[in-house]
Design an enzyme around this catalytic site. Structure first.
Site, PDB file in Angstrom:
ATOM      1  N   TYR A 105     -15.848  12.954  20.376  1.00 39.90           N
ATOM      2  CA  TYR A 105     -14.427  12.616  20.229  1.00 39.90           C
ATOM      3  C   TYR A 105     -14.057  12.215  18.807  1.00 39.90           C
ATOM      4  CZ  TYR A 105      -9.982  11.999  22.596  1.00 39.90           C
ATOM      5  OH  TYR A 105      -8.686  12.146  23.018  1.00 39.90           O
ATOM      6  N   GLU A 107       0.817  -1.219   0.000  1.00 36.70           N
ATOM      7  CA  GLU A 107       0.000   0.000   0.000  1.00 36.70           C
ATOM      8  C   GLU A 107       0.854   1.274   0.000  1.00 36.70           C
ATOM      9  OE1 GLU A 107      -2.832  -0.462  -0.810  1.00 36.70           O
ATOM     10  OE2 GLU A 107      -3.814  -2.108   0.251  1.00 36.70           O
TER      11      GLU A 107
HETATM   12  O1  LIG Z   1      -5.531  -5.645   2.235  1.00 37.70           O
HETATM   13  C1  LIG Z   1      -4.360  -5.742   1.837  1.00 37.70           C
HETATM   14  O2  LIG Z   1      -3.919  -6.663   1.126  1.00 37.70           O
HETATM   15  C2  LIG Z   1      -3.396  -4.667   2.322  1.00 37.70           C
HETATM   16  O3  LIG Z   1      -4.041  -3.430   2.340  1.00 37.70           O
HETATM   17  C3  LIG Z   1      -3.017  -4.994   3.744  1.00 37.70           C
HETATM   18  O4  LIG Z   1      -3.735  -4.657   4.636  1.00 37.70           O
HETATM   19  C4  LIG Z   1      -1.801  -5.788   3.973  1.00 37.70           C
HETATM   20  O5  LIG Z   1      -0.877  -5.655   2.922  1.00 37.70           O
HETATM   21  P1  LIG Z   1       0.678  -5.573   3.209  1.00 37.70           P
HETATM   22  O6  LIG Z   1       0.919  -4.351   4.037  1.00 37.70           O
HETATM   23  O7  LIG Z   1       1.327  -5.502   1.860  1.00 37.70           O
HETATM   24  O8  LIG Z   1       1.029  -6.818   3.976  1.00 37.70           O
HETATM   25 ZN   LIG Z   2      -5.672  -3.749   3.648  1.00 37.70          ZN
END
Ligand SMILES: O=C(O)[C@@H](O)C(=O)COP(=O)(O)O
Ligand SMILES: [Zn+2]
Length: 212
Positions: free
Chosen positions: A120, A74
């Protein structure tokens, strides 16, 4: 201890805290924090509960991977937030259950996916836009975030989960927790006649505590 060393330890400690309390499971989610010469980011496929500070990925200011394990897929999403929100010092993406549930519900308002139920969430998160689904790691996610011009501190990715920024790692994590707890209340209250804060209440909170 250098600022970067301390930040690496903060990422490990706060990520573990999220994992231990069920805000993240398995290898879901990713976290990044800005440093002077780039971004620290959790490695792809890593578990937030078991990070090693020395293996956290580091990207330079141009997004090149310079050290540590391969970064989260990401990276486009995280970089787009830093590009458009200069006040952002950290970005937290989770698949936390209730926020993700709202991201899947057909009647979630795309302009206000976490409506102002309590003060909040207004003070810590602000208005949360729902972004259309694209597959995880898709570069178009970066374009969608840039199109928001830094207006939102947090977004919900449709059928995926929340992404929350903060001025530093602790603020981003706390805001992600607040978003999740509000999402839980919203799901619990579905079908009940619920009183939201009024636009006047929200304006007052923004003027007293600042906008996110
Ligand atoms: O959902 C997904 O595949 C990514 O957004 C995630 O949460 C985990 O991906 P990485 O950070 O590449 O492990
Ligand atoms: Zn994710």
């Amino acid at each position: 201890m250098s600022i970067e060393t301390r930040l690496r330890e903060d990422i490990v400690r706060l990520s573990k805290s999220l994992f231990d309390r069920g805000f993240s499971v398995g290898s879901a989610g990713n976290i990044s924090a800005a440093v002077e010469d780039g971004i620290l980011m959790t490695p792809t496929n890593s578990c937030l509960g078991f990070l090693d500070p020395a293996r956290i990925s580091k990207l330079d200011r141009d997004g090149r991977h310079v050290s540590g394990d391969k970064p989260s897929k990401e990276v486009f999403l995280h970089r787009a937030f830093y590009e458009t929100r200069p006040q952002a010092g950290a970005v937290v993406h989770l698949h936390s259950t209730f926020a993700t549930a709202l991201s899947c519900l057909a009647d979630t308002d795309p302009e206000d996916s976490i409506p102002p139920l309590t003060p909040y969430v207004v003070m810590r998160v602000g208005q949360v836009k729902l972004l259309p689904y694209v597959k995880p790691g898709d570069e178009r996610m970066g374009d969608m975030i840039r199109d928001l011009s830094g207006q939102y501190a947090a977004v919900l990715l449709a059928n995926h989960g929340p992404v929350v920024t903060g001025k530093d790692i602790a603020s981003a994590v706390y805001a992600a927790e607040e978003l999740e707890e509000t999402a839980k209340l919203l799901v619990l209250l579905r079908g009940a006649s619920t009183r939201m804060l009024s636009s006047g209440n929200v304006a007052e909170l923004k003027s007293v505590f600042g906008a996110y």
